[in-house]
Design an enzyme around this catalytic site. Structure first.
Site, short mmCIF file in Angstrom:
data_model
loop_
_atom_site.label_atom_id
_atom_site.label_comp_id
_atom_site.label_asym_id
_atom_site.label_seq_id
_atom_site.Cartn_x
_atom_site.Cartn_y
_atom_site.Cartn_z
N ARG A 59 0.83 -1.21 0.00
CA ARG A 59 0.00 0.00 0.00
C ARG A 59 0.85 1.25 0.00
NH1 ARG A 59 -5.30 -2.08 3.58
NH2 ARG A 59 -6.00 -3.32 1.82
N TYR B 236 -6.13 -0.89 -7.05
CA TYR B 236 -5.55 -2.13 -6.50
C TYR B 236 -4.95 -1.97 -5.10
CZ TYR B 236 -1.02 -1.07 -9.01
OH TYR B 236 0.13 -0.54 -9.51
N GLU B 237 -4.59 -3.08 -4.51
CA GLU B 237 -4.18 -3.12 -3.08
C GLU B 237 -5.27 -2.56 -2.18
OE1 GLU B 237 -1.75 -4.78 -2.30
OE2 GLU B 237 -0.72 -4.88 -4.23
N GLY B 238 -6.52 -2.84 -2.51
CA GLY B 238 -7.62 -2.28 -1.73
C GLY B 238 -8.06 -0.98 -2.34
N GLN C 167 -9.69 1.64 1.75
CA GLN C 167 -8.70 2.32 2.60
C GLN C 167 -9.41 3.22 3.60
OE1 GLN C 167 -5.52 1.43 2.21
NE2 GLN C 167 -6.04 0.22 0.39
#
Lengths: 597, 597
Positions: free
Chosen positions: B296, B440-442, B447
């Protein structure tokens, strides 16, 4: 594959209930257009867009336009048939007077079709859209002979139109234009130069293309005061309207772009092409502005259109995609997860888009009505007022509807998570296509400058004063209704921000023009937010009335009221931020030396 | 073709003068890293990115990755050589302990390289970036044997790494994961299932790929408490580290995406592949979070990186492109027009980007320092404080730096006018590449939920309380300096908005969780704006000191002070808008029935 449904019901509600279209029945072309007729026309428009244009959107993007070695350009598969259906349905000539082959219907009825077509297939919709823009310029400034020769074929869609302004060294600053026009013995001109970024510049959809070209007549003054407008047909037209020789204009290449791949963006080379002056020499910008204003409204509609189609697909996905549980406990305990529409942040994105779309649609239709009043009203005062409003609102609609249209396409893409980034889902195309609308027909920063530098001060500020007066009257007329308070009070406050910003500009921009430039973008958005709020006030009032009159519409009208409140609570407060930015002035923006950036 | 210069001087100013990197010389790996050494390392990093990676960015986008019929994937021309240079320079293993083949240097020194590489070529930088993330998870949770077997080859770049979470039915909601792990007689597991969106899942850059895969051991509990993490090498590794048989994992297809075409986004099919458990059974998410947190921060840096490279190119264009005249009269009367950098609205866009970039860079470096403290400090209290800060800031940096990074790429593209939409100019690629970082990555909404739902309430709000305390002390320490007033006063006000928002959440989110969800996105951005302001306060203080100490730096430091003021006047006031939105609560967001959208 993404899908599209034309929002016909919403358009009808706006036309009939909110804008009360019937008020204009005295105008030419409006008399026969009863609510039933409108409903029928819009249903037809929607059907064509849903069934013919939308299915070609993704393939048009994937395949794009191809230029052959001889300069001919082939549009994506299916575009020819779709264009034939579009033209054959009379959609291009819909607002064109019957004497020039059109249907003589209100421009206001053409506007929903522009939206639906742009939503279904933006790259495609530009071909008829530019033709309509060129037609408008021709009908306003062309000679009778020129109108007779070109307009009917364009209204029919047998020929299409383009506008040619930009050159490699000359974008916003048209004074730098160098394309030359040399008088010929036969009264015409010989046009030589290169134009770039010419949308629909070459294609295989029509027998002929009528280019409207800005050029400088030999010996004309430098700068913008020496620019004239010419008709340059791709194929020369004989006096009887038949096609003659190929003219000296050709497509040198087509651009590789971020989006709108189905529309050919051409480098056009004019090599001694025969051109025919429209209007007065050296008054070309004046004539082109007619086309540009119409085109700017069209581009504003593209912003709305991409926002709408992206919204529809994001909404469908949010109802289908199961992931996680509602924060308040499972909504659908029999399934492994709830649809993501239960999550507040997903709803936030959808509500922000919805709250924009419905009011923005109202603003485009209101602008179209003003355009009809300008061109058709017998009442000079009404014409003047409508022209003032339209002049003021055109840059605002172009700038704000395309900025937010793009932002909304991005938000709708976000609803899809990872799938939003993958081509086959279609969402990223909406983002790529929507992006151009912020740039062409005058980049949005130029719209802001047009607003603050020209439209605000013009005629002693008459247009903005009328805007304040109309807004004040609207709010006052609803001010004592309890049910309207959630809409009237915040709008009043936002209007106050706009008034303060206008006052600040009056006091600070004369002495220091950079203050106007530094404030312009925020001012445009501030005015846009207030205009959307005023439209929501009108929608809310109409919804309350309709709910009382037609109880079966209550749920639908309640949804409008919730959406109006969402706009007031969550989107309108931005006016305070815009005002805060405006009143800081130009200092920090202008003080950095170029080498210290 | 776009160009890129690594902002080494700015990184050095932030590390040395603003963050005072020398304070950490007691930490392992920091002692030998003098300012001269840092300068040398960053110069090398910059050179590699400018000369090797940047020239491959546009061609990598145009050519993309190709999958052969046998499932092998070829990266764009030049990527193999570039990867060899990157790995050969020791950049992947830079922060890895020497016993595992790395250089044992601070993670903080690896962070600028992540930025420069992502700016020069984001699609490329993901290959080493994901390898570093996988390495971090392996080093934290792997057994000694696993670390010995896999880590050195990964640190060297002979092997790369991936993370495998997403499945078609399972994105954010990992509880829905169905990939199965069946115990084998030899103590390993047999992994079967399909993973999608696997970046760098297959390629030709390395001899082997170490996939870290989430799967459910047969009989494990349902939901997230039954998920375990496995090492699944593409090629099985013998006990002596040599390569054995091909494992039962293959790339089924690669996705057609909006951008990052140079990185292969793979559908990975696991068909009874041999896997090796990392850490405890059913504790896989815990192990994966190490990788995700690092990832992240890496994605946040991608947002900054695209903003920086887009800025540099927009600035160069604004200095070169001649169009129009300054509002205050011609700046360059000998030329036909002035460079567009004279126009306030062009400067507005550039200043907004610049004012973000410099403070955002400071925040990424501060987070990297915190990460080093967490992993290397002997002081438990310092470790705890750093871990709290990092936990709080990771979702904020990921969400805010990628949102604004994308917005800035769009703004920089806008500076180019029509040319911004044309492929060859390269600006539209920055926009397309930057877009994925918000997803991406959440996705950024996740977040925001992580921030509001987990990070804020954790340990009785210890992290946010410490944030307020640190912020208060910083502002107080500068409060009585006249020169600091333009920075301290607005930041104090914005901090007040954040405190009000935090209080509102405490009072309104417990009883009604939708209020937290409805507030989350605005809260994340509110906190982000305040964090950027606090960084500008630190930068301004350092600039004032440096100017006094090194008069030859005065012009450069004055530019920092102007930019800080611009941030305070024009960007920070957004905190008021965010607060206004937050306190309206969830009502209008949640009340529309699904069929009334």
């Amino acid at each position: 594959m993404p899908s599209y449904r034309a929002p016909v019901d919403d358009t009808l509600f706006l036309l009939n209930d909110v804008l009360q279209y019937q008020r204009f029945s005295g105008l030419k072309g409006f008399a026969d257009v009863t609510p039933d007729v409108i409903a029928q026309i819009l249903a037809e428009a929607g059907k064509l867009c849903e069934e013919v244009l939308a299915p070609l959107n993704q393939s048009g993007d994937a395949n794009g336009c191809r230029r052959d070695a001889d300069g001919a350009v082939r549009t994506p598969a299916g575009f020819r048939e779709a264009f034939a259906a579009y033209a054959g349905g009379g959609w291009i000539g819909l607002p064109v007077p019957e004497e020039y082959g059109g249907q003589g219907l209100p421009f206001t009825l053409s506007t929903p079709m522009s939206e639906y077509a742009s939503a279904a297939n933006m790259a495609f919709a530009m071909y008829p859209g530019l033709t309509q823009g060129a037609l408008a310029a021709l009908l306003t400034h062309g000679s009778d002979e020129q109108k007779r020769l070109y307009a009917p074929k364009m209204a029919e869609g047998r020929w299409t139109g383009t506008m040619n302004l930009t050159e490699p060294q000359c974008g916003t600053d048209l004074g730098l234009l160098t394309t030359k026009a040399v008088p010929r013995a036969d009264g015409g001109y010989s046009i030589t130069g290169q134009k770039i970024f010419i949308s629909a510049g070459e294609h295989d959809l029509a027998e002929n293309i009528i280019h409207l070209v800005l050029a400088r007549i030999e010996g004309a003054p430098a700068g913008v005061k020496g620019i004239s407008l010419f008709i340059v047909p791709k194929v020369l037209v004989n006096a009887d309207g038949s096609l003659g020789q190929r003219n000296g204009v050709s497509c040198g290449s087509i651009e590789e772009k971020m989006g709108i791949h189905g529309n050919a963006t051409c480098v056009m080379n004019y090599d001694g092409a025969q051109g025919f002056l429209i209007g007065e020499p050296n008054r070309g910008l004046n004539a082109m502005f007619v086309m540009m204003n119409e085109a700017r409204l069209g581009v504003a509609i593209q912003g709305l259109a991409q926002s709408e189609v992206a919204y529809q697909n994001a909404l469908a996905y949010a109802k289908e995609r199961l992931q996680g549980r509602a924060l308040t406990g499972p909504k659908d305990p029999d399934k492994k997860a709830d649809p993501i529409l239960v999550h507040p942040d997903v709803r936030r994105m959808l509500m922000e888009i919805k709250a924009f779309n419905e009011a923005a649609r109202g603003l485009t239709l209101a602008a179209a009505l003003d355009s009809d009043v300008v061109h058709r009203s017998p009442d000079a005062a009404a014409r003047q007022a409508a022209e003032d409003r339209l002049g003021l609102m055109t840059p605002v609609l172009k700038g704000v509807l395309t900025d937010l249209g793009f932002d909304n396409a991005v938000k709708a893409q976000q609803v899809f998570g990872g799938h939003g980034y993958i081509r086959e889902w279609g969402m990223e195309q909406f983002v790529r296509d929507a992006r151009i609308a912020m740039i062409y027909e005058g980049a949005n920063g130029i719209q802001a400058l047009d607003l603050v530098g020209r439209k605000l001060p013009r005629d002693g500020g008459r247009a903005i004063m009328a805007f304040f007066k109309d807004a004040g009257e609207l709010l006052q007329s609803h001010g004592d209704k309890e049910a309207m308070k959630p809409f009237v009070a915040p709008t009043q406050a936002a209007l106050g921000d706009l008034q303060k910003a206008s006052m600040w500009l009056m006091q600070n921009a004369m002495a220091k023009p950079d203050n106007a430039g530094a404030a312009s973008y925020d001012y445009m958005h501030l005015l846009g937010r207030v205009a959307l709020a005023l439209m929501w006030v009108k929608i809310a009032a109409a919804a309350i009335e309709k709910k009382a009159r037609e109880p079966e519409q209550a749920a639908r009208m309640d949804a409008k009221l919730v959406t109006a409140r969402f706009y007031m609570e969550r989107m309108l407060p931005e006016t305070g931020l815009r005002l805060a930015r405006i009143v800081t002035g130009a200092d920090t923006m202008m003080s950095l030396p170029a080498d210290m950036f």
